[in-house]
Enzyme design. Structure first.
Site, PDB file in Angstrom:
ATOM      1  N   ASP A 155       8.560   5.497   1.401  1.00  4.48           N
ATOM      2  CA  ASP A 155       8.491   6.667   2.277  1.00  4.48           C
ATOM      3  C   ASP A 155       7.413   6.589   3.351  1.00  4.48           C
ATOM      4  O   ASP A 155       7.098   7.594   3.991  1.00  4.48           O
ATOM      5  CB  ASP A 155       8.291   7.934   1.441  1.00  4.48           C
ATOM      6  CG  ASP A 155       7.070   7.861   0.529  1.00  4.48           C
ATOM      7  OD1 ASP A 155       6.289   6.890   0.639  1.00  4.48           O
ATOM      8  OD2 ASP A 155       6.906   8.764  -0.312  1.00  4.48           O
TER       9      ASP A 155
ATOM     10  N   HIS B  39       0.819  -1.215   0.000  1.00  6.49           N
ATOM     11  CA  HIS B  39       0.000   0.000   0.000  1.00  6.49           C
ATOM     12  C   HIS B  39       0.852   1.265   0.000  1.00  6.49           C
ATOM     13  O   HIS B  39       0.377   2.329  -0.383  1.00  6.49           O
ATOM     14  CB  HIS B  39      -0.936   0.000   1.208  1.00  6.49           C
ATOM     15  CG  HIS B  39      -2.056  -0.977   1.080  1.00  6.49           C
ATOM     16  ND1 HIS B  39      -2.933  -1.249   2.103  1.00  6.49           N
ATOM     17  CD2 HIS B  39      -2.457  -1.762   0.044  1.00  6.49           C
ATOM     18  CE1 HIS B  39      -3.820  -2.133   1.708  1.00  6.49           C
ATOM     19  NE2 HIS B  39      -3.540  -2.469   0.459  1.00  6.49           N
TER      20      HIS B  39
ATOM     21  N   HIS C 203      -2.821   1.727  -8.148  1.00  7.06           N
ATOM     22  CA  HIS C 203      -3.370   2.137  -9.444  1.00  7.06           C
ATOM     23  C   HIS C 203      -4.712   2.826  -9.229  1.00  7.06           C
ATOM     24  O   HIS C 203      -5.561   2.315  -8.497  1.00  7.06           O
ATOM     25  CB  HIS C 203      -3.583   0.920 -10.351  1.00  7.06           C
ATOM     26  CG  HIS C 203      -2.321   0.330 -10.906  1.00  7.06           C
ATOM     27  ND1 HIS C 203      -1.493  -0.470 -10.165  1.00  7.06           N
ATOM     28  CD2 HIS C 203      -1.759   0.418 -12.144  1.00  7.06           C
ATOM     29  CE1 HIS C 203      -0.475  -0.860 -10.915  1.00  7.06           C
ATOM     30  NE2 HIS C 203      -0.607  -0.338 -12.121  1.00  7.06           N
TER      31      HIS C 203
ATOM     32  N   HIS D 155      -1.855 -12.605  -2.346  1.00  5.46           N
ATOM     33  CA  HIS D 155      -3.072 -12.774  -1.547  1.00  5.46           C
ATOM     34  C   HIS D 155      -3.216 -14.160  -0.914  1.00  5.46           C
ATOM     35  O   HIS D 155      -3.867 -14.279   0.133  1.00  5.46           O
ATOM     36  CB  HIS D 155      -4.302 -12.453  -2.412  1.00  5.46           C
ATOM     37  CG  HIS D 155      -4.410 -10.988  -2.729  1.00  5.46           C
ATOM     38  ND1 HIS D 155      -4.220 -10.481  -3.999  1.00  5.46           N
ATOM     39  CD2 HIS D 155      -4.666  -9.925  -1.937  1.00  5.46           C
ATOM     40  CE1 HIS D 155      -4.373  -9.172  -3.980  1.00  5.46           C
ATOM     41  NE2 HIS D 155      -4.637  -8.803  -2.749  1.00  5.46           N
TER      42      HIS D 155
ATOM     43  N   TRP E 217       8.591   6.045  -4.079  1.00  5.37           N
ATOM     44  CA  TRP E 217       9.639   5.950  -3.059  1.00  5.37           C
ATOM     45  C   TRP E 217       9.128   5.182  -1.844  1.00  5.37           C
ATOM     46  O   TRP E 217       7.938   5.176  -1.540  1.00  5.37           O
ATOM     47  CB  TRP E 217      10.112   7.341  -2.654  1.00  5.37           C
ATOM     48  CG  TRP E 217      10.555   8.171  -3.812  1.00  5.37           C
ATOM     49  CD1 TRP E 217       9.875   9.215  -4.385  1.00  5.37           C
ATOM     50  CD2 TRP E 217      11.756   8.018  -4.572  1.00  5.37           C
ATOM     51  NE1 TRP E 217      10.580   9.721  -5.442  1.00  5.37           N
ATOM     52  CE2 TRP E 217      11.734   9.013  -5.589  1.00  5.37           C
ATOM     53  CE3 TRP E 217      12.848   7.155  -4.495  1.00  5.37           C
ATOM     54  CZ2 TRP E 217      12.771   9.155  -6.512  1.00  5.37           C
ATOM     55  CZ3 TRP E 217      13.872   7.293  -5.412  1.00  5.37           C
ATOM     56  CH2 TRP E 217      13.832   8.289  -6.402  1.00  5.37           C
TER      57      TRP E 217
ATOM     58  N   ARG F 159      -2.693  -4.822 -18.289  1.00  9.09           N
ATOM     59  CA  ARG F 159      -1.503  -3.979 -18.199  1.00  9.09           C
ATOM     60  C   ARG F 159      -0.375  -4.493 -19.082  1.00  9.09           C
ATOM     61  O   ARG F 159       0.769  -4.054 -18.970  1.00  9.09           O
ATOM     62  CB  ARG F 159      -1.051  -3.876 -16.737  1.00  9.09           C
ATOM     63  CG  ARG F 159      -2.054  -3.101 -15.890  1.00  9.09           C
ATOM     64  CD  ARG F 159      -1.757  -3.203 -14.402  1.00  9.09           C
ATOM     65  NE  ARG F 159      -2.867  -2.666 -13.624  1.00  9.09           N
ATOM     66  CZ  ARG F 159      -3.044  -2.866 -12.327  1.00  9.09           C
ATOM     67  NH1 ARG F 159      -2.187  -3.621 -11.642  1.00  9.09           N
ATOM     68  NH2 ARG F 159      -4.076  -2.345 -11.698  1.00  9.09           N
TER      69      ARG F 159
END
Length: 915
Positions: free
Chosen positions: A529, A469, A474, A696, A527, A783
Site C-alpha cells: 500500500d 520498508h 519488526h 543487503h 498490504w 524467529r
C-alpha cells in the site's frame, strides 16, 4: 454456574474445531454459488427468500422466574425488536412450495447490545452436528439432478442410515403453510441463559386468527400485511430448560428437547407494519448477543463462522473463487506429473512451455501446503455486539493502518497482525549461538572484493529496500531492554555496542518485540500500500500532508525535521538510494493531485489525496511485478509469467491460453481482473518471506556520480558519505536527475557469499552499533526459521547431502566445512547466498520458492488490486495512468533530461553518456 451441561468440541479441542469450521464455511459458500441462478445475485446459503420483515415490533418480558432473570431478561422490561420471516431454501421459491420456514428476531437493548434469536418451524435439525449440516448443505445445493447426485455422494460420506434419517427429517419439516404468524418456531439448538442451558421457541399467542386464504408466488407477505392491517400479531417467547445429556443434549441437534415450554416474553408486531427492505438486509447471527446468552453446541459454533462468511459474500465483502472441474482434474494431474519430473530435472531446465506449466503446478502445491496462519484467533467463538459495517471511506480507500482491506475480516493484514509462515517454525535454542554468528559472518559473508551483479543497476538495489520498508517492519526494543547477546569469538578484543561506548565482551542487539511471547507483529501493514511513502498510521499520514499533497520543499525535495531526518512514511536505514525513490514517488503523488483536481474540481482534498495514493501504490505494484522482478530473475519464462500475473495472457498466445483454460482459467486475464482469494489461509506476509528478502549484498560500498548530460565525473563517495543525515545533502548536491543517472549506469553487488557491504559491518542505527550481517543471522535464528536444509525440504526441494552440491566455489566449500559441524546446521541465509542460482537469476532457486508463492498472493489477496481495481475506485484516468506508467516512463516524467538515455527496463544497466 452451570447445571451439569457441558460442550464437546469436534476434533478434540476448540482450536481444532475452529479449523474444521473454517473449511466448512468455505464449503457453505460454495452452496451459495450453486444456488445462484445464471446471472443472478449471490443469495444466502439458507433462507434466501424473505417473506416478511419489519422493525415495528417490541419484546416485553413477563414475570420471569427468578433463576432466569439474567441480563436484559427483566420482568416487565420492553425492548424494540426487528423481525424477519423467511423460507429456508437457499433458492428463491414460490411460497406455495413446501419448505421449512424461519424466523429471526433482533432485540435491541441499547446501541451496543443486541440479541439475535434464530428459529425454524421444525423442532429438531436434520443434522446432528456441524459436519452433517455442512455435508447435507453441499450435497443438496443447486436443485435438480445435481441435488440427487449429491445425496448419493452423501451416502458414502455419512452412511445410508444417517442419510435416510436426515432426508426424512427434512421431508417431514418441509410443508405448505398458510401464514408465518400461525407457525411455531424452534431454536433447535441451545443457548446459555446465565448458568442454565435452554432452547427457545416462538409460538402464536392464544387467540391468534387462522390464516386467511391467499395464493400466489409471494402470498405469505401479502397474508401478513393483510393481517397487520387489522390488528397486532403477537407471539410468545418460551424457553425449555436443560434436564440432562440424554433427553436434552447440548451437541446433538437431532434430538427434540422434551422439557416443558415456559412463556417468558411476548413479541408484538404492531398493526400497520409493512414489509421493510432494510430489515431484510440485516445479517442475523446467534453470536450477536452477550456472554450471559452465548450459543451452545457445535451447530451454533459453526454458525458464527458460516453465517458471517455467507453474509459477507452476499454483501460483496467476501469472495469465493470458482474453480472449474476441468481445472481441478488437470491441476491434480499436473501436480502428480511434475512431482515426478522434478526429481530428475528442475523446472528451469525444461523447455519454456513446460517450465511455465511446472511453475503453475509448483505454485499450486505451495498454496496448498505452505501457507501457515500464526495469528491467535478466538476458539471457541465469543458473544459480540452486532458487527459494524465498513464506512463508505473504508470501502473506497485504503486505510493507513491496513484495516478493512478484507471487508469480512477488518484486522486481516493490518498493522500489528502477526507474520505468518511458509515453513513451520523450528525452535532450536541449543543452536541459537551455534556456530557463533559473528564467526559465520566474518568467514562467509564479509566482502573482501566487490562482486558486481552485471545484469542490474543500483536502482534495483534501492528499489527493493524501498519495497521492503513498505512490506515488513519488526518492532525492536531499545538497547538495554531484552537484548540479544552474542559472545565474541576469542580472537576479538571487544565490541562497542553504542557509538563511542566501551568495548564489551559481547555484541548486543536490541531484541524484537514479541506478542504472547512468541508471535512477531508487523509494524507496517502486510498490504502492498505504499506505506513507506504515506506512513502506517493516520496521524503520521496527516503530518506528511499539505492538503491533498505531500509536503515538499519549493525545489521538489522532502522536507527535514528538527533532527535532520527526511519527513516521509519510513526513514529508517536511510541512504541516497532511498531518498531518490521517496522523492520520485512524492513528486508523482503531487502531480497526480494536480491532474485529479483539474478533472474533478469539486472533489475535497481527502478524496484527491486518497485517490492519488491508490494510484501511486498500484504503480509501485505494477513496476515491481513486471519490471523489477524480470530484471533480477532475467529469464524469458519469468518475464512471461510476471506479465501474465498482471496483464493476463496475450490474445494471440493461443497455446498459453489453451493451457491456462485447461489448468487455471482464473489466470487467463491477469490478477487485477479477478476477485480476492486467500487460498484458504488468512492473508499475511511471512517470516520466511522476510528471510529470502535479505538482499543487503546488493548495496555497493563505493559510488561514482556523473552528470547525465555529458557523463562528466562529479565526485566519488563511499557509502557512509551518502547515508543517514548526509543523504539529503548528497541528493540536493547532485540533483535527482544526476543521482538516478549515476545509479542507472552502475552495478549493484551480487547476492552471494563474501559480498556483504563493508559499510554495514560497523553501522550506527538508532543509538546501536551493529554488524548488520550478524543481525541478519541472529534475527532469522531467533524467529525460528528452520536451517537451510530443513527450509529446502519444507519447500519441496531435495536436501543437500554434499558440501560440493551447496556451492560451486571450492574456497567457499572449504570455509563452510570449517565453520559448520554439519551441513544440516548451515544457516538459511548462508545457504541461500551459497547456492548456485538458475541461469539469469539474481537469487537462489530455494528463495524463489517463497517468491513464486508470495508474489502472486500479495496481489491476489488485495481487493484494491482485484475486485476494486476498477474506475469507480481509481477513476478511469487513474487506471489509464497505471497502465501507461513504467519505471522508465515515471523517471522520464519527472526527469525529462533522462528520457533518451533510459532502456526499456529501468532496472537494467543504462548506456553511459559520452564525456
Amino acid at each position: 454456574m452451570t447445571t451439569g451441561w457441558q460442550e464437546v468440541y469436534l476434533g478434540g479441542s476448540p482450536e481444532a474445531e475452529r479449523r474444521l469450521f473454517e473449511r466448512m464455511a468455505r464449503q457453505i459458500l460454495q452452496t451459495q454459488l450453486k444456488n445462484r441462478k445464471a446471472g443472478g445475485p449471490i443469495r444466502a446459503g439458507f433462507q434466501a427468500k424473505g417473506t416478511f420483515a419489519t422493525a415495528a415490533a417490541t419484546l416485553r418480558f413477563l414475570d420471569v422466574p427468578a433463576d432466569l432473570r439474567v441480563g436484559y431478561a427483566v420482568p416487565g422490561a420492553e425492548y424494540p425488536a426487528s423481525v424477519r420471516f423467511s423460507n429456508a431454501e437457499g433458492r428463491i421459491l414460490d411460497d406455495r412450495e413446501p419448505d421449512l420456514r424461519g424466523a429471526a428476531v433482533r432485540v435491541t437493548v441499547s446501541p451496543g447490545e443486541q440479541h439475535d434469536l434464530l428459529m425454524t418451524n421444525a423442532p429438531v435439525s436434520h443434522a446432528r452436528d456441524a459436519r452433517q449440516f455442512t455435508e447435507f448443505a453441499v450435497a443438496t445445493a443447486g436443485g435438480g439432478a445435481r441435488r440427487y447426485l449429491g445425496l448419493v455422494r452423501l451416502v458414502f460420506v455419512l452412511g445410508p442410515v444417517e442419510t435416510l434419517r436426515m432426508v426424512g427429517n427434512v421431508q417431514r419439516g418441509r410443508r405448505r403453510i398458510g401464514s408465518v404468524a400461525t407457525e411455531t418456531y424452534w431454536s433447535r439448538v441451545p443457548i446459555a441463559w446465565g448458568g442454565t442451558a435452554v432452547q427457545y421457541l416462538l409460538r402464536p399467542a392464544p387467540g391468534t386468527p387462522a390464516a386467511a386464504p391467499f395464493s400466489g408466488f409471494d402470498f405469505l407477505r401479502e397474508e401478513m400485511t393483510s393481517r397487520l392491517q387489522a390488528a397486532d400479531v403477537r407471539l410468545e417467547l418460551c424457553v425449555k430448560r436443560y434436564r440432562g445429556p440424554r433427553e436434552t443434549p447440548i451437541e446433538d441437534a437431532a434430538v427434540e428437547w422434551k422439557s416443558d415450554a415456559e412463556p417468558i416474553a411476548v413479541l408484538t408486531i404492531h398493526s400497520g407494519a409493512t414489509d421493510d427492505g432494510a430489515v431484510h438486509a440485516l445479517r442475523f447471527n446467534p453470536w450477536n448477543t452477550t456472554a450471559e446468552f452465548r450459543p451452545l453446541g457445535n451447530l451454533n459454533r459453526v454458525r458464527e463462522t458460516a453465517y458471517d462468511a455467507s453474509a459477507a459474500h452476499r454483501d460483496r465483502r467476501h469472495w469465493v473463487t470458482e474453480v472449474p472441474l476441468r481445472n481441478r482434474i488437470a491441476g491434480a494431474a499436473m501436480r502428480s506429473l511434475f512431482g515426478v519430473v522434478n526429481r530428475f530435472r528442475p523446472w528451469h531446465r525444461l523447455p519454456e512451455a513446460l517450465s511455465l506449466l511446472n511453475l503453475a503446478a509448483l505454485r499450486d502445491v505451495l498454496r496448498r501446503e505452505n501457507l501457515i496462519d500464526t495469528e491467535t484467533r478466538p476458539a471457541p467463538p465469543s458473544a459480540r455486539p452486532v458487527p459494524a459495517p465498513p464506512s463508505a471511506d473504508a470501502r473506497a480507500f485504503r486505510t493507513h493502518e491496513g484495516t478493512w482491506n478484507d471487508l469480512a475480516e477488518p484486522s486481516m493484514g493490518a498493522v500489528g497482525a502477526a507474520f505468518g509462515r511458509n515453513v513451520a517454525a523450528v525452535a532450536r535454542p541449543e543452536l541459537v549461538n551455534e556456530p557463533n554468528p559473528i564467526v559465520v559472518s566474518r568467514e562467509l559473508l564479509h566482502r573482501r572484493e566487490f562482486r558486481p551483479a552485471t545484469s542490474l543497476n543500483i536502482l534495483a538495489a534501492a528499489w527493493i529496500q524501498f519495497q521492503v520498508h513498505d512490506w515488513v517492519v519488526h518492532a525492536r526494543h531499545p538497547l538495554g531492554v531484552a537484548d540479544v547477546r552474542v559472545p565474541l569469538p576469542p580472537d576479538m578484543a571487544g565490541w562497542a555496542n553504542t557509538p563511542g561506548g566501551p568495548l564489551e565482551p559481547e555484541m548486543r542487539v536490541g531484541g524484537n518485540v514479541t506478542r504472547d511471547g512468541v508471535l512477531f507483529g508487523n509494524v507496517a501493514s502486510h498490504w502492498w500500500d505504499g506505506s513507506e511513502v504515506y506512513g502506517t498510521t493516520t496521524a503520521k499520514a496527516l503530518d506528511l500532508r499539505d492538503g491533498a499533497k505531500l509536503r515538499m520543499t519549493p525545489d521538489g525535495y522532502l522536507p527535514l525535521d528538527v533532527a535532520g531526518s527526511e519527513i516521509t512514511g519510513f526513514s529508517e536505514a536511510w541512504w541516497l538510494g532511498l531518498g531518490a525513490m521517496h522523492t520520485l514517488f512524492a513528486r508523482e503523488h503531487n502531480l497526480l493531485c494536480d491532474e485529479l483536481r483539474s478533472r474533478n474540481p469539486l472533489w475535497p482534498d481527502e478524496r484527491i489525496y486518497q485517490t492519488a495514493r491508490l494510484i501511486v501504490a498500484a504503480i509501485i505494484v505494477k513496476i515491481h511485478t513486471i519490471e523489477w522482478t524480470p530484471a533480477i530473475l532475467a529469464t524469458p519464462v519469468l518475464e512471461r509469467a510476471m506479465n501474465v500475473n498482471w496483464s493476463g495472457v496475450p490474445p494471440k498466445d493461443w497455446l498459453s491460453r489453451a493451457g491456462l483454460w485447461l489448468t487455471d482459467a482464473n489466470a487467463l486475464h491477469g490478477i487485477p481482473a479477478t476477485t480476492p482469494d486467500h487460498h484458504g489461509t488468512p492473508y499475511s506476509l511471512t517470516e520466511d518471506f522476510v528471510t529470502v528478502y535479505r538482499m543487503h549484498p546488493l548495496i555497493p560500498d563505493s559510488y561514482a556520480f556523473h552528470a547525465a548530460g555529458d557523463g562528466a565525473l562529479l565526485r566519488r563517495a563511499e557509502f557512509p558519505e551518502i547515508q543517514g543525515d548526509r543523504a539529503d545533502d548528497a541528493l540536493r548536491e547532485f540533483g535527482l536527475t544526476d543521482t538516478l543517472y549515476s545509479f542507472g549506469i552502475a552495478h549493484p553487488g551480487a547476492i552471494a557469499l563474501h559480498n556483504y557491504p563493508r559499510a554495514l559491518l560497523n553501522f550506527v542505527r538508532e543509538g546501536e552499533v551493529i554488524d548488520l550481517s550478524v543481525v541478519d543471522l541472529i534475527r532469522t535464528r531467533h524467529r525460528d526459521v528452520p536451517r537451510y536444509n530443513d527450509f529446502r525440504e519444507a519447500l519441496h526441494l531435495p536436501r543437500i547431502t554434499r558440501w560440493e552440491d551447496l556451492s560451486a566455489d571450492p574456497a567457499s566449500v572449504a570455509k563452510l566445512r570449517a565453520v559448520y559441524r554439519s551441513i544440516d546446521e548451515v544457516d538459511t541465509m548462508v545457504g541461500l547466498f551459497a547456492e548456485t542460482p538458475p541461469e539469469g537469476f539474481g537469487f537462489s532457486d530455494t528463495a524463489f520458492r517463497v517468491f513464486i508463492l508470495m508474489a502472486s498472493r500479495r496481489l491476489q489477496s488485495d481487493r484494491f488490486l482485484t475486485a476494486d481495481y476498477r474506475p469507480e475506485i481509481y477513476t478511469r484516468f487513474g487506471l489509464d495512468r497505471i497502465a501507461e506508467t513504467s519505471m522508465t516512463a515515471l523517471i522520464s516524467r519527472h526527469c525529462p533530461a533522462l528520457g533518451a538515455k533510459l532502456p526499456a527496463n529501468a532496472f537494467k544497466p543504462w548506456p553511459s553518456s559520452s564525456t
